[in-house]
Scaffold this motif. Sequence first.
Motif, PDB file in Angstrom:
ATOM      1  N   VAL A  23       0.837  -1.204   0.000  1.00 14.47           N
ATOM      2  CA  VAL A  23       0.000   0.000   0.000  1.00 14.47           C
ATOM      3  C   VAL A  23       0.871   1.254   0.000  1.00 14.47           C
ATOM      4  N   VAL A  24       0.380   2.275  -0.671  1.00 13.46           N
ATOM      5  CA  VAL A  24       0.963   3.613  -0.585  1.00 13.46           C
ATOM      6  C   VAL A  24      -0.107   4.457   0.100  1.00 13.46           C
ATOM      7  N   HIS A  25       0.273   5.165   1.142  1.00 15.40           N
ATOM      8  CA  HIS A  25      -0.738   5.874   1.924  1.00 15.40           C
ATOM      9  C   HIS A  25      -0.232   7.202   2.450  1.00 15.40           C
ATOM     10  N   THR A  26      -1.180   8.049   2.726  1.00 12.12           N
ATOM     11  CA  THR A  26      -0.932   9.301   3.435  1.00 12.12           C
ATOM     12  C   THR A  26      -2.196   9.609   4.231  1.00 12.12           C
ATOM     13  N   LEU A  27      -2.307   8.991   5.376  1.00 15.88           N
ATOM     14  CA  LEU A  27      -3.489   9.125   6.220  1.00 15.88           C
ATOM     15  C   LEU A  27      -3.185  10.049   7.394  1.00 15.88           C
ATOM     16  N   HIS A  28      -4.002  11.070   7.535  1.00 18.70           N
ATOM     17  CA  HIS A  28      -3.888  12.010   8.647  1.00 18.70           C
ATOM     18  C   HIS A  28      -5.265  12.155   9.274  1.00 18.70           C
ATOM     19  N   ALA A  29      -5.304  12.314  10.576  1.00 15.92           N
ATOM     20  CA  ALA A  29      -6.552  12.602  11.264  1.00 15.92           C
ATOM     21  C   ALA A  29      -6.326  13.774  12.206  1.00 15.92           C
ATOM     22  N   HIS A  30      -7.320  14.617  12.287  1.00 16.50           N
ATOM     23  CA  HIS A  30      -7.334  15.729  13.238  1.00 16.50           C
ATOM     24  C   HIS A  30      -8.234  15.269  14.384  1.00 16.50           C
ATOM     25  N   THR A  49       4.690   9.603  22.923  1.00 18.59           N
ATOM     26  CA  THR A  49       5.127   8.264  23.300  1.00 18.59           C
ATOM     27  C   THR A  49       4.108   7.211  22.860  1.00 18.59           C
ATOM     28  N   VAL A  50       2.839   7.469  23.101  1.00 12.34           N
ATOM     29  CA  VAL A  50       1.794   6.525  22.700  1.00 12.34           C
ATOM     30  C   VAL A  50       1.774   6.389  21.177  1.00 12.34           C
ATOM     31  N   CYS A  51       1.879   7.498  20.473  1.00 10.31           N
ATOM     32  CA  CYS A  51       1.899   7.436  19.012  1.00 10.31           C
ATOM     33  C   CYS A  51       3.076   6.595  18.515  1.00 10.31           C
ATOM     34  N   ALA A  52       4.240   6.786  19.097  1.00 13.17           N
ATOM     35  CA  ALA A  52       5.412   5.994  18.697  1.00 13.17           C
ATOM     36  C   ALA A  52       5.175   4.502  18.940  1.00 13.17           C
ATOM     37  N   ASP A  53       4.533   4.163  20.055  1.00  9.01           N
ATOM     38  CA  ASP A  53       4.218   2.760  20.341  1.00  9.01           C
ATOM     39  C   ASP A  53       3.299   2.159  19.283  1.00  9.01           C
ATOM     40  N   PHE A  54       2.464   2.985  18.672  1.00 12.62           N
ATOM     41  CA  PHE A  54       1.521   2.532  17.642  1.00 12.62           C
ATOM     42  C   PHE A  54       2.086   2.682  16.225  1.00 12.62           C
ATOM     43  N   GLU A  55       3.355   3.070  16.121  1.00 15.96           N
ATOM     44  CA  GLU A  55       3.981   3.323  14.819  1.00 15.96           C
ATOM     45  C   GLU A  55       3.234   4.404  14.042  1.00 15.96           C
ATOM     46  N   THR A  56       2.775   5.405  14.776  1.00 18.79           N
ATOM     47  CA  THR A  56       2.137   6.567  14.184  1.00 18.79           C
ATOM     48  C   THR A  56       2.978   7.787  14.542  1.00 18.79           C
ATOM     49  N   GLU A  57       2.646   8.911  13.967  1.00 21.21           N
ATOM     50  CA  GLU A  57       3.412  10.129  14.239  1.00 21.21           C
ATOM     51  C   GLU A  57       2.483  11.240  14.698  1.00 21.21           C
ATOM     52  N   LEU A  58       2.814  11.848  15.806  1.00 17.46           N
ATOM     53  CA  LEU A  58       2.116  13.054  16.240  1.00 17.46           C
ATOM     54  C   LEU A  58       2.739  14.211  15.470  1.00 17.46           C
ATOM     55  N   VAL A  59       1.991  14.782  14.547  1.00 15.44           N
ATOM     56  CA  VAL A  59       2.500  15.844  13.682  1.00 15.44           C
ATOM     57  C   VAL A  59       2.327  17.202  14.354  1.00 15.44           C
ATOM     58  N   GLU A  60       1.172  17.409  14.974  1.00 15.44           N
ATOM     59  CA  GLU A  60       0.898  18.681  15.646  1.00 15.44           C
ATOM     60  C   GLU A  60       0.099  18.415  16.913  1.00 15.44           C
ATOM     61  N   PHE A  61       0.311  19.278  17.898  1.00 13.54           N
ATOM     62  CA  PHE A  61      -0.423  19.190  19.166  1.00 13.54           C
ATOM     63  C   PHE A  61      -0.582  20.591  19.705  1.00 13.54           C
ATOM     64  N   VAL A  96      -2.465  13.521  13.674  1.00 17.10           N
ATOM     65  CA  VAL A  96      -1.639  12.318  13.642  1.00 17.10           C
ATOM     66  C   VAL A  96      -1.588  11.767  12.223  1.00 17.10           C
ATOM     67  N   ARG A  97      -0.424  11.229  11.881  1.00 19.02           N
ATOM     68  CA  ARG A  97      -0.247  10.481  10.644  1.00 19.02           C
ATOM     69  C   ARG A  97      -0.195   9.021  11.057  1.00 19.02           C
ATOM     70  N   TYR A  98      -0.968   8.186  10.379  1.00 17.03           N
ATOM     71  CA  TYR A  98      -1.047   6.791  10.802  1.00 17.03           C
ATOM     72  C   TYR A  98      -1.132   5.869   9.594  1.00 17.03           C
ATOM     73  N   PRO A  99      -0.627   4.644   9.730  1.00 19.59           N
ATOM     74  CA  PRO A  99      -0.707   3.675   8.631  1.00 19.59           C
ATOM     75  C   PRO A  99      -2.085   3.011   8.603  1.00 19.59           C
ATOM     76  N   PRO A 100      -2.475   2.450   7.461  1.00 19.28           N
ATOM     77  CA  PRO A 100      -3.802   1.848   7.357  1.00 19.28           C
ATOM     78  C   PRO A 100      -4.018   0.645   8.265  1.00 19.28           C
ATOM     79  N   LYS A 101      -2.951   0.023   8.760  1.00 19.83           N
ATOM     80  CA  LYS A 101      -3.126  -1.135   9.649  1.00 19.83           C
ATOM     81  C   LYS A 101      -3.607  -0.734  11.044  1.00 19.83           C
ATOM     82  N   ILE A 102      -3.569   0.552  11.363  1.00 16.18           N
ATOM     83  CA  ILE A 102      -3.973   1.036  12.684  1.00 16.18           C
ATOM     84  C   ILE A 102      -5.446   1.420  12.671  1.00 16.18           C
ATOM     85  N   ALA A 103      -6.199   0.849  13.588  1.00 12.89           N
ATOM     86  CA  ALA A 103      -7.592   1.280  13.772  1.00 12.89           C
ATOM     87  C   ALA A 103      -7.565   2.573  14.587  1.00 12.89           C
ATOM     88  N   LEU A 104      -8.086   3.627  14.009  1.00  8.42           N
ATOM     89  CA  LEU A 104      -8.046   4.932  14.671  1.00  8.42           C
ATOM     90  C   LEU A 104      -8.706   4.876  16.050  1.00  8.42           C
TER      91      LEU A 104
END
Length: 132
Positions: free
Chosen positions: A7-14, A40-52, A63-71
């Motif tokens: 998969v090629v992805h660019t998933l972000h959620a606000h 820290t939690v985002c890193a554990d989920f292999e996601t990235e906190l882009v802004e806070f 957050v930027r997250y891969p499709p394998k992660i259930a939001l």
Amino acid sequence: MHRGRSVVHTLHAHLVFTPTYRRGPFTDEILNRCEEITRTVCADFETELVEFNGERDHVHLRVRYPPKIALSRLVGSLKGVSARRLRQEYPDHVRTYLWDAHFWSPSYFAPSCGGAPLSIIKDYIEQQKRPN
């Protein structure tokens, strides 16, 4: 753009979280700590906190997250871990705002973001050339 095995992805959620009854327990110090916990939690989920960021009565995350992660699982962990740690680290302050109530409201706001506007996607799909 990020690539996975198939998969090629660019998933972000606000994400927007509010404390119970929208009481305002956040100070600058507590928001900074909440951001650290969230990273820290985002890193554990292999996601990235882009802004806070946040105000006295709510926080915003992108957050930027891969499709394998259930939001919903990510949100559950973000809220659960941050609530537990903030109550442990700032017990007197948090207690003045939330007494015995849960730290976070059970609801949250989670629009997708970062892609093309829906009108552009709609036009693109409509303009596909169907075979005869």
